[in-house]
Write a protein that holds these residues in place. Structure first.
Motif, short mmCIF file in Angstrom:
data_model
loop_
_atom_site.label_atom_id
_atom_site.label_comp_id
_atom_site.label_asym_id
_atom_site.label_seq_id
_atom_site.Cartn_x
_atom_site.Cartn_y
_atom_site.Cartn_z
N PRO A 286 37.96 22.21 3.68
CA PRO A 286 38.97 22.77 2.77
C PRO A 286 40.21 21.91 2.65
O PRO A 286 40.93 21.98 1.65
N ARG A 287 40.44 21.08 3.65
CA ARG A 287 41.57 20.15 3.59
C ARG A 287 41.17 18.84 4.25
O ARG A 287 40.46 18.83 5.26
N LEU A 288 41.62 17.75 3.66
CA LEU A 288 41.28 16.41 4.15
C LEU A 288 42.52 15.57 4.40
O LEU A 288 42.46 14.35 4.37
N ASP A 289 43.63 16.21 4.65
CA ASP A 289 44.86 15.48 4.95
C ASP A 289 44.79 14.88 6.35
O ASP A 289 43.95 15.24 7.16
N HIS A 290 45.68 13.91 6.59
CA HIS A 290 45.81 13.27 7.91
C HIS A 290 44.48 12.72 8.41
O HIS A 290 44.10 12.92 9.56
N GLN A 291 43.82 11.99 7.53
CA GLN A 291 42.60 11.29 7.91
C GLN A 291 42.88 9.79 8.04
O GLN A 291 43.85 9.28 7.50
#
Length: 310
Positions: free
Chosen positions: A235-240
């Motif tokens: 649902p979220r792919l931030d801070h990858q």
């Protein structure tokens, strides 16, 4: 140069004589894992184990011939989560160490169906945690560690990065996904055209991918919706991590790998996506003289040089 008709016919014949992995996975595993190429003399190669509470994880280290310390590529092998091991990938990892100048650490994670999801993933995460938490013993800092995997190993790489963000024990700075599996449906109903365009006559078939995933799921089909199983569902792919994605033109996983890269970009991450022309799934196992392999290492080394600073 495009794949000509004779080559297409040969690929079609090879593809149609493959075993049914759902009923003959042990035979398939023996075929794949029996490949034990001789160790190249210029390399220092040694085995190690990571000890957990209830089992150990074998790893194999491949050091380039130049004096270290070396930055690290932590490698998760392909094989549909069912086949492959550190022996069958010795040639790949030796070449990777030589062509990148990195210390390659190959992880022998547990395989399905004996150890279904998330057993193999947890092994990969544990290996990553061990390397990140002890990077000083390798003479490097955590930013000099890059996660890398091909096919199912690319799936595991992406999942480890998501898990690392969620658990907060460490955070990779970079990841390289080679023709990764990122979605949960490879039937004709898949939203990705490459499943239908490349899913029959190019060695890896869409049916095989479905069968591998069924074995990986085991008795818990509900895990098909788990983003650690199919990272595109996150649902979220931030801070990858900064990410390099390399896909193959004639691979059924091509479009979902590229879609994962675009979704990472939309979430604010730094991503480079390359599609290798005239390449089949699994081509990184070929010798370095093959154009797709040579081109891929040019891309990989550019990515590593660009972002790898102590």
């Amino acid at each position: 140069m495009p794949i000509h008709n004779t080559m297409r016919a040969a690929l079609r014949a090879l593809t149609r004589h493959d075993v049914d992995v759902t009923t003959q996975y042990e035979r398939k595993r023996k075929m794949v894992n029996a490949i034990h190429p001789p160790l190249a003399s210029p390399f220092r190669i040694w085995d190690h184990t990571i000890t957990l509470e209830d089992h150990t994880i074998p790893v194999r280290l491949f050091a380039p011939p130049e004096p270290g310390p070396h930055p690290v590529l932590l490698f998760f092998h392909g094989g549909g989560w069912v086949t492959g091991n550190i022996d069958s990938y010795t040639s790949v990892c030796s070449r990777m160490a030589r062509l990148t100048g990195h210390l390659v650490i190959s992880v022998d994670y547990r395989l399905a169906p004996e150890h279904p999801f998330p057993a193999g993933l947890e092994d990969c995460y544990a290996a990553a945690r061990e390397v990140f938490c002890n990077c000083e013993s390798l003479g490097i800092c955590h930013r000099q560690i890059t996660l890398i995997g091909d096919s199912a190993g690319g799936n595991l790489t992406a999942a480890v990065s998501l898990m690392a963000r969620d658990r907060g024990e460490f955070l990779p700075a970079r990841q390289i996904l080679l023709y990764p599996a990122t979605w949960n449906d490879h039937s004709p109903d898949s939203p990705f055209p490459s499943v239908r365009e490349n899913g029959e006559d190019y060695l890896l078939t869409s049916r095989q991918v479905c069968n591998y995933m069924t074995l990986y799921l085991g008795d818990h089909p509900e895990n098909r919706e788990n983003p650690y199983f199919a990272p595109l569902l996150a649902p979220r792919l931030d801070h990858q991590p900064d990410t390099l994605i390399i896909t193959a033109e004639y691979c059924p996983l091509r479009d979902e790998g590229e879609a994962y890269g675009h979704k990472l970009i939309e979430a604010g991450n730094t991503v480079a996506i390359y599609r290798i022309p005239n390449a089949l799934h699994g081509y990184m196992s070929l010798p370095a003289s093959f154009i797709p392999v040579r081109r891929s290492y040019e891309i990989i080394n550019h990515f590593l040089r660009k972002v790898e600073q102590p």
